[in-house]
Design a protein around this motif. Structure first.
Motif, PDB file in Angstrom:
ATOM      1  N   THR B 207       0.818  -1.230   0.000  1.00 28.48           N
ATOM      2  CA  THR B 207       0.000   0.000   0.000  1.00 28.48           C
ATOM      3  C   THR B 207       0.842   1.267   0.000  1.00 28.48           C
ATOM      4  OG1 THR B 207      -0.086  -0.180   2.385  1.00 28.48           O
ATOM      5  CG2 THR B 207      -1.961  -1.043   1.163  1.00 28.48           C
ATOM      6  N   THR B 208       2.115   1.158   0.406  1.00 27.05           N
ATOM      7  CA  THR B 208       2.948   2.363   0.457  1.00 27.05           C
ATOM      8  C   THR B 208       3.637   2.620  -0.869  1.00 27.05           C
ATOM      9  OG1 THR B 208       4.743   1.008   1.320  1.00 27.05           O
ATOM     10  CG2 THR B 208       3.405   2.206   2.936  1.00 27.05           C
ATOM     11  N   ASP B 209       3.476   1.718  -1.850  1.00 28.27           N
ATOM     12  CA  ASP B 209       4.182   1.897  -3.126  1.00 28.27           C
ATOM     13  C   ASP B 209       3.510   2.958  -3.984  1.00 28.27           C
ATOM     14  OD1 ASP B 209       6.178   0.096  -2.668  1.00 28.27           O
ATOM     15  OD2 ASP B 209       5.033  -1.622  -3.439  1.00 28.27           O
TER      16      ASP B 209
END
Lengths: 323, 438
Positions: B207-209
């Motif tokens: 999700t942080t990409d």
């Protein structure tokens, strides 16, 4: 100066002052203890023979005494008696050793030594001349000695004033100090001047001249105070220091020539002896000044190169911007 | 020339003659005449013999040696003086050294007796303390008479220019392998995941990409994949130095500019050792003064070091936005900009200048000297209320400036007189590891 030579200097300069002091002591037996005590304090600089670097401290008490003598003499208006007379008489008693102390305590300053020797000899001559006017039996008291000493000096100054106002040196007034020429004193005086000057010929450590150096600024402290061992030391070792052979006999020859000239003029034309000495000294100083001045003259600008500007520690050459 | 001792002697001789004249006593006058004759003969004879004393009386040879020395390097040199003919004399031979040089071994001064045909050699080893352009020499020769009454001094030109470049302690780590064939240099891994353009591999989406890195063609509805990149293996660096007088704060040899140059040299050394990245130099004072585009190779590094060694203050100001704009104009590839500046100029339009810089893919890191910390505390009673007030004022200004710069998102590394090397090393390590300073 070489410490070995310093010993010879003491042995050569000391006798003339010891002779003056001894003659005075023999003649003034029975003075008050205060006079002897003052003489002892005045003679303190004699210890400079052992500790030349402490000469200023050794001179300090005698300087205070001299100041006291000046005050006493100023306010007495006449030859002082009592404690004041003892003080002045004791000072005069110790003065030869005071001059001796300065002469041998300033081995690195030949000018001061020479001046002390000459002034000490003058003081000794004045003392001997004063003693010669006093009866030897009974021993003169302090006030009698002081009276004779001041009278001799007064007469000498009066004679000098008379000579300068036109009477002249020859055939004019008699000079009380001029006639003293005790053979022992003369021999010891020449031994003293020889002992003062000749050791300088072998002097090995004359003070070095200050070499101009760039002024220090507010430097950052040295990063590394203890240097590490050098792995790649310079391949060329420095040459060793060679001791100088000394001054040679040229200055001695100059001194002998000057004395001979003085004697010859004294025999041929005694009236002009002192005039010629004065002229000779002035000529020597003038010639020396001309030699020094010629060095400074701008006729030969390469002879005296200008001191370099301080080594550049900051870049000065501005580089143009490179694209 | 007559030394002090000589003046004293000649004056005393004249005074002795005067005493003899006063006493009108033949003995006293004779003693004075003998003494005066002795001293005057010695002085006149010396002055007469050495009336033409000058550099032409000597031949001088300075030993060979390097023209470029690092601050922590040793320089061994010697000067050989030959005196072909002339009268012998006591001599002081003195080779002039810059005051920023520490003497390690030997002596640049020699006191000896010189006779005709003699050779005097002074030999010594020094270590320079402060970078810059220096001159070794000239050599002084002072001739003295045997009694120390007179002297003659002459100056013999034997100058040698010497450039003292900043220290290079990175080189002591030893020569490593060719960087292109090695993944590890100076303890730093060269190939890491980063934000470069070289494809590394695919991995599942987190999700942080950044969604722009999703490999759409390889992804399925059940599993999204993202592309991983290596950081750029060849990175560009540019050192920007503020040359205004604001960087002169501090003691000589250790002021803000000196410390900045030292840190820049460290960065250059690291890059030179790693031999893959490229580094350039930009100096600024009232406009761009020098610009060396990023490059690599021994000739480039030598040029860079010479310019760092000679960097000194220039007239003019150094507004940070203008500096960043000028750098942006000159840089082509994505570059890490190491800016050493006092940030004294107006910071107006900094946001715009920095945004343009970032838009071109460059990154800037600011190294700002805390100038109140460039002066050591005075000992004892030297601490005055005025000094405390000045320090507090400067600290207040410094922190306001830092706050302004940080508000634009520029990484700032304050430093004081102890050096900025650790900050530079930290930033460089971060860049090598992550592609940016985190």
């Amino acid at each position: 100066m070489n410490p070995d030579l310093r010993r010879y200097r003491v042995l050569a300069v000391g006798p003339v002052f010891a002779f003056a002091m001894g003659s005075l002591l023999v003649a003034v037996v029975g003075w008050s203890p205060l006079a002897y005590l003052v003489a002892l304090v005045v003679a303190l600089p004699l210890l400079a023979a052992a500790w030349p670097d402490r000469l200023p401290w050794l001179l300090a008490p005698s300087m205070a005494l001299f100041l006291l003598v000046a005050v006493v003499t100023w306010f007495a208006q006449t030859v002082p008696t009592g404690a004041g007379g003892d003080l002045i008489a004791g000072t005069l008693l110790g003065l030869p050793l005071w001059f001796l102390g300065i002469a041998i305590g300033t081995p690195e300053r030949p000018g001061i030594s020479l001046l002390a020797l000459e002034a000490g000899l003058l003081e000794s001559v004045a003392t001997f001349s004063a003693l010669a006017t006093l009866p030897s039996d009974p021993s003169p008291t302090e006030s009698e000695f002081l009276t004779a000493w001041f009278l001799i000096d007064g007469h000498h100054l009066g004679a000098l004033a008379s000579a300068l106002t036109g009477a002249g040196l020859v055939g004019g007034p008699s000079f009380p100090l001029a006639s003293y020429a005790d053979p022992v004193f003369v021999a010891l005086a020449f031994l003293a001047v020889g002992g003062l000057l000749l050791p300088m010929l072998r002097s090995e450590n004359a003070p070095t001249v200050g070499v101009p150096r760039p002024p220090r600024r507010d430097l950052a402290p040295t990063v590394r105070r203890v240097p590490p061992p050098i792995l790649y030391a310079t391949a060329l070792p420095p040459t060793g220091s060679r001791p100088p052979p000394g001054a040679g006999l040229l200055p001695v020859a100059g001194a002998v020539l000057a004395v001979l000239g003085f004697e010859v003029v004294g025999l041929v034309a005694p009236a002009y002896t002192f005039t010629l000495v004065t002229l000779g000294a002035l000529a020597a100083v003038l010639f020396l000044g001309l030699l020094v001045r010629a060095r400074r003259s701008p006729r030969n600008p390469t002879a005296v190169p200008a001191l370099p500007k301080r080594a550049t520690s900051r870049p000065s050459a501005a580089r143009p911007p490179s694209a | 020339m007559i030394a002090r001792r000589g003046w004293e002697a000649i004056t005393a001789g004249l005074a002795a003659l005067l005493i003899g004249l006063y006493s009108v006593n033949g003995v006293l006058e004779l003693v004075a005449v003998a003494a005066f004759g002795f001293l005057a003969t010695e002085m006149i004879a010396f002055e007469w013999r050495f009336r033409g004393f000058g550099p032409a009386w000597f031949r001088v040879d300075r030993s060979g040696g390097p023209r470029r020395v690092p601050c922590d390097g040793d320089l061994s040199t010697s000067v050989e003086l030959t005196y072909p003919r002339g009268p012998g004399f006591r001599a002081d031979v003195y080779d002039v050294l810059p005051e920023a040089f520490d003497l390690l071994e030997g002596n640049p001064r020699s006191s000896t007796y010189i006779s005709a045909g003699a050779t005097v050699r002074v030999s010594y080893t020094v270590r320079p303390r402060v970078r810059g352009a220096y001159v070794l020499g000239p050599t002084f020769v002072v001739a003295r008479d045997a009694l120390g009454l007179c002297y003659r001094a002459t100056l013999i030109r034997s100058d040698r220019p010497l450039t003292v470049v900043p220290a290079s302690f990175v080189g002591r780590l030893g020569r490593l392998g060719v960087a292109l064939f090695s993944r590890v240099q100076v303890g730093l891994s060269m190939r890491r995941r980063g934000f470069g353009t070289e494809f590394r591999s695919l991995r599942p989406y987190q999700t942080t990409d950044d969604i722009r890195h999703i490999a759409w063609k390889r992804s399925t509805l059940q599993q999204l994949l993202v592309k991983e990149f290596d950081q750029e293996s060849r990175q560009e660096f540019l050192v920007a130095l503020d040359l205004t007088t604001s960087m002169d704060a501090g003691l000589w040899g250790r002021n803000a500019l000196d410390v900045s140059v030292e840190a820049s040299a460290l960065l250059t050394n690291l890059i030179a050792h790693q031999s893959e990245d490229r580094i350039g130099l930009l100096t600024y004072a009232g406009g761009v003064y020098q610009y060396l585009p990023p490059g690599r190779g021994p000739a480039h590094y030598r040029r860079l070091f010479d310019n760092l060694a000679l960097a000194s203050h220039r007239p003019g100001g150094c507004p940070l936005p203008a500096l960043l704009s000028e750098a942006t104009k000159r840089l082509g590839l994505r570059t890490h900009l190491f800016v050493f500046t006092a940030a004294d100029g107006p910071l107006k339009d900094l946001d715009e200048a920095y945004a343009i810089l970032r838009a071109h893919g460059h990154r800037a890191y600011l190294f700002v000297p805390e100038r109140a910390g460039f002066y050591p505390d005075p000992p004892g009673d030297g601490r005055t209320a005025a000094m405390e007030w000045a320090r507090s004022e400067e600290l207040g200004r410094f922190h306001r400036t830092l706050a302004t710069i940080r508000s634009e998102g520029i990484p700032v590394f304050p430093f004081d007189r102890r050096g900025a090397g650790d900050r530079v090393l930290f930033a460089y390590t971060q860049i090598r590891a992550w592609g940016t300073v985190r």
